[in-house]
Write a protein that holds these residues in place. Sequence first.
Motif, mmCIF file in Angstrom:
data_model
loop_
_atom_site.group_PDB
_atom_site.id
_atom_site.type_symbol
_atom_site.label_atom_id
_atom_site.label_comp_id
_atom_site.label_asym_id
_atom_site.label_seq_id
_atom_site.Cartn_x
_atom_site.Cartn_y
_atom_site.Cartn_z
ATOM 1 N N TYR A 138 7.238 42.861 30.289
ATOM 2 C CA TYR A 138 5.924 41.784 30.602
ATOM 3 C C TYR A 138 5.061 42.678 31.297
ATOM 4 C CZ TYR A 138 8.844 38.078 29.315
ATOM 5 O OH TYR A 138 9.609 37.007 28.726
ATOM 6 N N ARG A 139 3.827 42.350 31.377
ATOM 7 C CA ARG A 139 2.820 43.175 32.092
ATOM 8 C C ARG A 139 1.836 42.062 32.801
ATOM 9 N NH1 ARG A 139 -0.835 45.662 27.251
ATOM 10 N NH2 ARG A 139 -2.000 43.536 26.419
ATOM 11 N N GLN A 140 1.157 42.540 33.931
ATOM 12 C CA GLN A 140 0.499 41.802 34.583
ATOM 13 C C GLN A 140 -0.825 42.592 34.961
ATOM 14 O OE1 GLN A 140 2.061 39.529 38.081
ATOM 15 N NE2 GLN A 140 0.407 38.135 38.139
ATOM 16 N N ALA A 141 -2.021 42.159 34.587
ATOM 17 C CA ALA A 141 -3.419 42.979 34.991
ATOM 18 C C ALA A 141 -3.865 42.290 36.183
ATOM 19 C CB ALA A 141 -4.226 42.891 33.627
ATOM 20 N N PRO A 142 -4.597 43.110 37.003
ATOM 21 C CA PRO A 142 -5.531 42.463 38.097
ATOM 22 C C PRO A 142 -6.065 41.230 37.738
ATOM 23 C CG PRO A 142 -5.785 44.782 38.041
ATOM 24 C CD PRO A 142 -5.031 44.426 36.687
ATOM 25 N N GLY A 143 -5.825 40.134 38.493
ATOM 26 C CA GLY A 143 -6.367 38.856 38.388
ATOM 27 C C GLY A 143 -6.160 37.927 37.043
ATOM 28 N N LYS A 144 -5.029 38.362 36.568
ATOM 29 C CA LYS A 144 -4.483 37.774 35.309
ATOM 30 C C LYS A 144 -3.038 37.479 35.463
ATOM 31 C CE LYS A 144 -7.690 39.801 31.949
ATOM 32 N NZ LYS A 144 -7.654 40.619 30.571
ATOM 33 N N GLN A 145 -2.624 36.250 34.782
ATOM 34 C CA GLN A 145 -1.349 35.963 34.771
ATOM 35 C C GLN A 145 -0.203 37.218 33.976
ATOM 36 O OE1 GLN A 145 -1.095 31.972 33.229
ATOM 37 N NE2 GLN A 145 -1.525 31.173 35.095
ATOM 38 N N ARG A 146 0.823 37.101 34.386
ATOM 39 C CA ARG A 146 1.794 37.815 33.619
ATOM 40 C C ARG A 146 2.068 37.316 32.368
ATOM 41 N NH1 ARG A 146 7.205 39.333 36.669
ATOM 42 N NH2 ARG A 146 5.693 39.851 38.474
ATOM 43 N N GLU A 147 2.078 38.252 31.388
ATOM 44 C CA GLU A 147 2.123 38.199 29.897
ATOM 45 C C GLU A 147 3.352 38.856 29.379
ATOM 46 O OE1 GLU A 147 -1.460 38.962 28.028
ATOM 47 O OE2 GLU A 147 -1.125 41.093 28.323
ATOM 48 N N LEU A 148 3.577 38.141 28.306
ATOM 49 C CA LEU A 148 4.801 38.866 27.402
ATOM 50 C C LEU A 148 4.131 39.995 26.643
ATOM 51 C CD1 LEU A 148 7.595 38.926 25.861
ATOM 52 C CD2 LEU A 148 6.617 37.386 24.207
ATOM 53 N N VAL A 149 4.951 40.918 26.636
ATOM 54 C CA VAL A 149 4.587 42.280 25.949
ATOM 55 C C VAL A 149 5.395 42.251 24.675
ATOM 56 C CG1 VAL A 149 4.159 44.813 25.833
ATOM 57 C CG2 VAL A 149 3.518 43.526 27.982
ATOM 58 N N ALA A 150 6.706 42.597 24.877
ATOM 59 C CA ALA A 150 7.751 42.611 23.931
ATOM 60 C C ALA A 150 8.935 42.184 24.267
ATOM 61 C CB ALA A 150 7.810 44.060 23.297
ATOM 62 N N ILE A 151 9.946 41.500 23.393
ATOM 63 C CA ILE A 151 11.150 41.210 23.584
ATOM 64 C C ILE A 151 12.071 41.502 22.512
ATOM 65 C CG2 ILE A 151 12.702 39.033 23.455
ATOM 66 C CD1 ILE A 151 10.613 37.714 25.259
ATOM 67 N N ILE A 152 13.264 41.930 22.901
ATOM 68 C CA ILE A 152 14.289 42.090 21.802
ATOM 69 C C ILE A 152 15.355 41.435 22.154
ATOM 70 C CG2 ILE A 152 15.186 44.282 23.285
ATOM 71 C CD1 ILE A 152 15.887 45.645 20.257
ATOM 72 N N THR A 153 16.291 40.902 21.271
ATOM 73 C CA THR A 153 17.404 39.831 21.496
ATOM 74 C C THR A 153 18.583 40.790 21.258
ATOM 75 O OG1 THR A 153 17.625 39.217 19.161
ATOM 76 C CG2 THR A 153 16.183 37.763 20.547
ATOM 77 N N SER A 154 19.741 40.006 21.808
ATOM 78 C CA SER A 154 21.127 40.656 21.537
ATOM 79 C C SER A 154 21.232 40.906 20.106
ATOM 80 C CB SER A 154 22.078 39.774 22.403
ATOM 81 O OG SER A 154 22.182 38.738 21.462
ATOM 82 N N GLY A 155 20.739 40.173 19.233
ATOM 83 C CA GLY A 155 20.962 40.518 17.778
ATOM 84 C C GLY A 155 19.938 41.644 17.135
ATOM 85 N N GLY A 156 18.947 42.189 18.027
ATOM 86 C CA GLY A 156 18.058 43.043 17.488
ATOM 87 C C GLY A 156 16.771 42.523 17.108
ATOM 88 N N SER A 157 16.571 41.269 17.261
ATOM 89 C CA SER A 157 15.281 40.622 16.557
ATOM 90 C C SER A 157 14.143 41.047 17.568
ATOM 91 C CB SER A 157 15.124 39.200 16.594
ATOM 92 O OG SER A 157 16.444 38.839 15.390
ATOM 93 N N THR A 158 12.878 41.362 17.092
ATOM 94 C CA THR A 158 12.123 41.929 18.336
ATOM 95 C C THR A 158 10.677 40.776 17.917
ATOM 96 O OG1 THR A 158 10.993 43.453 16.482
ATOM 97 C CG2 THR A 158 12.522 44.284 18.399
ATOM 98 N N THR A 159 9.820 40.652 19.073
ATOM 99 C CA THR A 159 8.853 39.856 19.289
ATOM 100 C C THR A 159 7.739 40.761 19.940
ATOM 101 O OG1 THR A 159 10.099 37.719 19.101
ATOM 102 C CG2 THR A 159 7.776 37.737 19.840
#
Length: 115
Positions: free
Chosen positions: A37-58
Amino acid sequence: QVQLVESGGGLVQPGGSLRLSCAASRSIFNINRMGWYRQAPGKQRELVAIITSGGSTTYADSVKGRFTISRGNAENLVDLQMNSLKPEDTAVYYCNVGTLVASHWGRGTQVTVSS
């Protein structure tokens, strides 16, 4: 308590690349997902990328085609390869590891994209 430590951040010029890694202070069992995840100054934390135990990515739409999340080696849990970096990618990047019963966060690593 598990400690997550991110590494690999820094200052890079637009168009450059960085590779972030996330390590844990001890073994974590029953991981079902790992992410960045990432958070820029003045902004909310946001998802960048996820990988599941099964290997799926978002991926967030803003990083698709430029960033790649992968499981790490024996020392690192999860990596994030960031290519074609843009100034808008500037943020603190956080590692997150989720299990059936807990969600662990690192303290973050600064990524600054600037000429």
